[in-house]
Structure formats: C-alpha cells, structure tokens
Design a protein around this motif. Structure first.
Motif, mmCIF file in Angstrom:
data_model
loop_
_atom_site.group_PDB
_atom_site.id
_atom_site.type_symbol
_atom_site.label_atom_id
_atom_site.label_comp_id
_atom_site.label_asym_id
_atom_site.label_seq_id
_atom_site.Cartn_x
_atom_site.Cartn_y
_atom_site.Cartn_z
ATOM 1 N N THR A 1 0.829 -1.205 0.000
ATOM 2 C CA THR A 1 0.000 0.000 0.000
ATOM 3 C C THR A 1 0.866 1.259 0.000
ATOM 4 O O THR A 1 0.651 2.188 -0.796
ATOM 5 C CB THR A 1 -0.934 0.016 1.223
ATOM 6 O OG1 THR A 1 -1.766 -1.155 1.203
ATOM 7 C CG2 THR A 1 -1.822 1.259 1.215
ATOM 8 N N THR B 1 -0.275 -2.023 -6.782
ATOM 9 C CA THR B 1 -1.716 -1.971 -6.515
ATOM 10 C C THR B 1 -2.337 -3.349 -6.681
ATOM 11 O O THR B 1 -3.173 -3.778 -5.875
ATOM 12 C CB THR B 1 -2.408 -0.967 -7.468
ATOM 13 O OG1 THR B 1 -1.815 0.320 -7.305
ATOM 14 C CG2 THR B 1 -3.895 -0.876 -7.162
ATOM 15 N N ALA B 2 -1.927 -4.058 -7.739
ATOM 16 C CA ALA B 2 -2.398 -5.443 -7.924
ATOM 17 C C ALA B 2 -1.935 -6.315 -6.764
ATOM 18 O O ALA B 2 -2.663 -7.213 -6.313
ATOM 19 C CB ALA B 2 -1.887 -6.003 -9.249
ATOM 20 N N PHE C 1 -4.327 -6.254 -3.716
ATOM 21 C CA PHE C 1 -5.486 -7.137 -3.831
ATOM 22 C C PHE C 1 -5.078 -8.602 -3.705
ATOM 23 O O PHE C 1 -5.786 -9.403 -3.085
ATOM 24 C CB PHE C 1 -6.198 -6.897 -5.161
ATOM 25 C CG PHE C 1 -6.885 -5.565 -5.240
ATOM 26 C CD1 PHE C 1 -8.063 -5.333 -4.548
ATOM 27 C CD2 PHE C 1 -6.338 -4.535 -5.984
ATOM 28 C CE1 PHE C 1 -8.692 -4.097 -4.602
ATOM 29 C CE2 PHE C 1 -6.965 -3.298 -6.056
ATOM 30 C CZ PHE C 1 -8.144 -3.079 -5.362
ATOM 31 N N SER C 2 -3.928 -8.956 -4.284
ATOM 32 C CA SER C 2 -3.490 -10.350 -4.194
ATOM 33 C C SER C 2 -3.117 -10.707 -2.754
ATOM 34 O O SER C 2 -3.340 -11.839 -2.316
ATOM 35 C CB SER C 2 -2.306 -10.603 -5.128
ATOM 36 O OG SER C 2 -1.159 -9.905 -4.717
ATOM 37 N N PHE D 1 -4.589 -9.527 -0.104
ATOM 38 C CA PHE D 1 -5.876 -9.775 0.546
ATOM 39 C C PHE D 1 -6.347 -11.198 0.264
ATOM 40 O O PHE D 1 -6.860 -11.899 1.146
ATOM 41 C CB PHE D 1 -6.930 -8.776 0.076
ATOM 42 C CG PHE D 1 -6.972 -7.501 0.869
ATOM 43 C CD1 PHE D 1 -7.307 -7.511 2.225
ATOM 44 C CD2 PHE D 1 -6.669 -6.288 0.276
ATOM 45 C CE1 PHE D 1 -7.344 -6.334 2.958
ATOM 46 C CE2 PHE D 1 -6.696 -5.101 1.003
ATOM 47 C CZ PHE D 1 -7.032 -5.126 2.354
ATOM 48 N N LEU D 2 -6.166 -11.637 -0.990
ATOM 49 C CA LEU D 2 -6.532 -13.004 -1.354
ATOM 50 C C LEU D 2 -5.691 -14.021 -0.570
ATOM 51 O O LEU D 2 -6.211 -15.032 -0.090
ATOM 52 C CB LEU D 2 -6.335 -13.225 -2.852
ATOM 53 C CG LEU D 2 -7.397 -12.657 -3.793
ATOM 54 C CD1 LEU D 2 -6.962 -12.826 -5.237
ATOM 55 C CD2 LEU D 2 -8.734 -13.340 -3.570
ATOM 56 N N PHE E 1 -3.665 -12.261 -10.976
ATOM 57 C CA PHE E 1 -3.383 -10.841 -10.752
ATOM 58 C C PHE E 1 -2.033 -10.456 -11.353
ATOM 59 O O PHE E 1 -1.883 -9.381 -11.947
ATOM 60 C CB PHE E 1 -3.387 -10.521 -9.248
ATOM 61 C CG PHE E 1 -4.729 -10.134 -8.722
ATOM 62 C CD1 PHE E 1 -5.206 -8.840 -8.878
ATOM 63 C CD2 PHE E 1 -5.526 -11.045 -8.051
ATOM 64 C CE1 PHE E 1 -6.442 -8.468 -8.388
ATOM 65 C CE2 PHE E 1 -6.772 -10.692 -7.568
ATOM 66 C CZ PHE E 1 -7.236 -9.393 -7.739
#
Length: 293
Positions: free
Chosen positions: A21, A47-48, A51-52, A54-55, A89
């Motif tokens: 982040t 940025t990708a 999200f990855s 979080f996954l 991602f």
C-alpha cells in the motif's frame, strides 16, 4: 500460547499489505511528477499486489480451518486455489504494463526527472528485504500462497531495477532516449509473466497430488525406523494440502505379532512421527508382516 504456522503466515501477509500500500502510493506520486512511466508501471503492479495479498490472507485463514464432516482432510487445498488467483493478478498487471509501455514508446514525452532514481533505489532495497522476509516465512510454514506473495516482492524489485536502468539510460543519453524507461517497463512485464509460471507450477502440482516431496519422504523413513518394532518402511506417499503434509506409510514389522500388538505399534509410530516431524496432517499407517514379501 503456541504460535502456529497459520499465525506466522498471517503476520507475514499483513506486512505485505502495508508494504504494498505504501509503495503503490509512493511510486504513483513519484512516477506522475517525475515523468516516468516505469515508476507508474511499478505502482500498477503494487496496486495489484495489494489485492493479491488480501486473497492470500483469506486463503491462509480459510485453509487453516480444522477438518470437519464434509472436509475430513481439512481445507488446505484452498491455498493452492488462491495461489492460482494471485497468479491471475500477476498476469493481468503484466499485460497492463506491457500494453501501456508500448503506447508510451510510441508517444513523445519528456525525460524522467533525475530524483526518480533515488526513489527507485530505495524501493529496490526495501522490496528485496521484503522478499527475503516473506520467503523465509513461506519456507517455515510450507505455504504456497505466501511463497507467491514473496515472489510478488521479488518481481517488484526486478521491475524497479529495470526502471532504474531505463531512467539512467534516458538521463545519460538525453533527448531521443525518453522512451528508455518505457522499454524497461516492457522488459519487466515479461519477467513478471515468467515468475507467474514459476509460482503457478508448484501450486498445480499440489492440486494434482504430484510427487514433489522426496526430501519429506526421506525424513519420514529415517524417523520411522527409530521406533522399536519397525523393521523398515515400504511405500510412502506424501501429498501437500495448504501448510501440512498428509502421509500414507507402509511399515514392515515382525509377522508373528498379534493384531492388537501391530495396532498399538502403528499408533506409537504415528505419535512418534507427529512429535518429531513438524507440519504433518493426516498420518495413515499400514502395517505389513516382514515375511509377506
């Protein structure tokens, strides 16, 4: 309270989330004001990565759930499935970077600002440190999705190195070389795709129960014969699910033992293996008489 492998993996994932982040913001701002698409490409990848991560966090928490009536072997396979999404991602970010790089190569623009090299140097150092920290945790926990997350950091470091080289060439060579950092971003996208395959292949092997664990088999065989009554081991199958290994082991014993004695010996062997080998899930022991072969 004992710290489990899942706890260690979750902490490492939170570290990745915060790191990605902060870096996505820093790269985006520096790339925009420093006229560097290579840095903006880096920001897209980071940025990708958010999200990855979080996954990965979801996958680790879900896969560490205990076994239940519908999932007698636990939920470990969810982690490999999450790894596939993480690879998705990576491929998406690599495709976006490649496309935008080609567009920028064909579009005249200003030279990058010299101070962007300082930003990139700091990013490279931090990302390599992050890779080593998260990769160490992935080895400690046997987590395939955490390994994928670690390679996100290494990919980020490589794209930053490419950007550093591209911007340096643009600044050294001057007008006419403004697109050098765009070429660097294009090269970096290819490297990201290559790493995507390296991450995808072991996860696929895990889903398919591919035999990839000779080192674990050797450890199991060496430990098993330390149990009094175990003459040697025959078949030994290992399959990985999440952060644990499920074991099917054929142990050879004295053929004159009673069924009860053989049963007790199997339980002693299972307990001994669990006590001496970390990361075991289900352990199935099949007892065979030594005069059967």
């Amino acid at each position: 309270m004992e710290v489990t492998n899942a706890d260690k993996a979750v902490k490492a994932t939170y570290f990745s989330l915060l790191s990605n982040t902060a870096l996505a913001i820093a790269k985006g701002v520096a790339g925009y004001f420093g006229n560097s698409y290579a840095l903006i490409a880096d920001a897209i990848e980071s940025t990708a990565d958010i999200f990855s991560s979080f996954l990965v966090l979801f996958g680790i928490k879900y896969s560490s759930r205990p076994a239940d009536e519908n999932h007698p072997y636990g939920h470990g396979r969810a982690e490999a499935l999450i790894t596939f999404l993480v690879v998705g991602f990576l491929i998406t970010s690599a495709t976006v970077i490649a496309y935008e790089s080609i567009v920028n190569i064909r579009t005249p623009h200003e030279l990058p600002k010299p101070w962007t090299l300082i930003v990139l140097g700091s990013i490279i150092l931090w990302k390599e440190i992050s890779f080593r920290l998260v990769m160490r945790k992935s080895r400690e926990t046997n987590s395939s999705s955490l390994k994928a997350d670690a390679w996100h950091h290494r990919s980020d470091a490589i794209t930053s190195v490419a950007a550093f080289i591209g911007i340096s060439l643009a600044l050294l060579c001057g007008p006419g070389y403004e697109s050098a950092d765009d070429w660097a971003a294009l090269f970096a996208s290819g490297f990201i795709l290559y790493n995507s395959y390296l991450i995808f292949r072991p996860a696929l092997g895990e889903i398919m129960d591919e035999h990839l664990y000779d080192d674990v088999v050797e450890i199991i065989r060496n430990e098993a014969v330390k149990v009094p009554g175990i003459i040697y081991t025959e078949k030994c199958f290992v399959r990985k699910a999440g952060m644990v290994y499920h074991i099917d082991l054929h142990a050879v014993v004295d053929g004159n033992l009673s069924v009860r004695k053989g049963h007790e010996l199997a339980h002693r062997l299972e307990k001994f293996l669990r006590d001496n080998i970390p990361g075991l899930g289900n352990v199935l022991i099949h007892i065979e008489p030594n005069d059967y072969h």
